[in-house]
Design an enzyme around this catalytic site. Sequence first.
Site, PDB file in Angstrom:
ATOM      1  N   LYS A   1       0.840  -1.205   0.000  1.00 60.15           N
ATOM      2  CA  LYS A   1       0.000   0.000   0.000  1.00 60.15           C
ATOM      3  C   LYS A   1       0.871   1.250   0.000  1.00 60.15           C
ATOM      4  CE  LYS A   1      -0.362  -0.063   5.060  1.00 60.15           C
ATOM      5  NZ  LYS A   1      -1.251  -0.367   6.212  1.00 60.15           N
TER       6      LYS A   1
ATOM      7  N   TYR B   1      14.865  31.284   6.794  1.00 64.27           N
ATOM      8  CA  TYR B   1      13.630  31.904   7.282  1.00 64.27           C
ATOM      9  C   TYR B   1      13.699  32.144   8.785  1.00 64.27           C
ATOM     10  CZ  TYR B   1      11.113  31.057   2.899  1.00 64.27           C
ATOM     11  OH  TYR B   1      10.698  31.052   1.608  1.00 64.27           O
TER      12      TYR B   1
END
Length: 373
Positions: A35, A265
């Site tokens: 999956k 940042y």
Amino acid sequence: MHRTWAEIDLSRIAANFHALQAVVGPDVTLSPVVKADAYRHGAIPVAVRLAAEGAARFAVSCAAEGVQLREAGLTHPILVMGGFAPFEMEALAGFHLTPVIHSLAVLRDYDAFARARSTRLPYHLKVDTGMGRLGTRAELRDIIDAIGGAANLQLAGLMSHLASATDFTTSQTADQIRGFESIRLSLQQAGIEPPFYHLSSSAPIVFGMKPVFGNMVRPGLALYGYVSPATGDAPPVAARLSPALTWRARILEIKEISPGAPVGYSARWRAERPSRLAVVAAGYADGIPHTLSNKGHVVAAGRIVPITGAVSMDLTSIDITDCQGLHPGAAVTLIGAEGDASYSAEDMAREAGVISYSVLCGIGNRVARTYLD
Ligand SMILES: *Cc1c(COP(=O)(O)O)cnc(C)c1O
């Protein structure tokens, strides 16, 4: 050439598969869980390789994942474990996928759907033995009646899922095994004996917990080479596994930074010494957790070096002051090893405050994939 790429060694996944099969023995069927794009290792190449290694069946989460495997040519039984909405029934039947059914209401709906198509469809029934998520919690009597009443369905498996398989401080696993056995035996007494019964994901296999195996197991994470950290008094690890995925990214720029200068940042990092930083071509959009800002590490020129400042969307800065021989265009390793220096998905997860599953599943679409046989 790629800016950032994951190199997947299929021979390691094959070796992990055989190591897990050796733990459970020849009488237990291994159903590889592919999956979530095989935890981002690539569902099709992984399933094709495991089929060549002898895997007899596969498990996925949703119908669309099963359809993808069918369209790649796989003809094996495929178990769809994550439930389905009414609109997905057509794909389940049309592509010969075997759904797990989690409630008696859905059992009746799917039976009516099969009747309308004049066909008989296989399913596995999941019972909730303590996970408290999917799986029926109905009374045994009602379960027996519902199975018997579903004339257009064929019960191909009985399953459950463990909530605390790596926690050796609780009795929850033992309680769930006992609950599952009791349901299995009661069904047997009522003449209901599906060919498969299973409740094990990776952890019980890796820790050699034989009472959990049933006659089928559903490993995901372990196939890709990881073992979740255990709590409490865990048994020794029964399978030697190796991680199959190495994630690399290229250096775009290298720059010298003076002491005190801010980086990134919000100026979350400042140089304490004359520093050489490399700007690497991967960021949180590629799957580097933002929580690794000023905290995580990467492997550069055979050493573990720190991430400097905020991880940004497309770029991450690292401190290579102590590294030799790096240049723009050279690659660093985000997950994997260079010589003796290694940084695994588990290391990344621990530093980021998440789990190795979410690190692997978080590797983004921009990360190219290359395969080694
Ligand atoms: C994902 C999943 C697995 C595989 O779990 P791992 O811990 O990765 O081995 C097994 N069973 C079910 C029902 C799952 O959803």
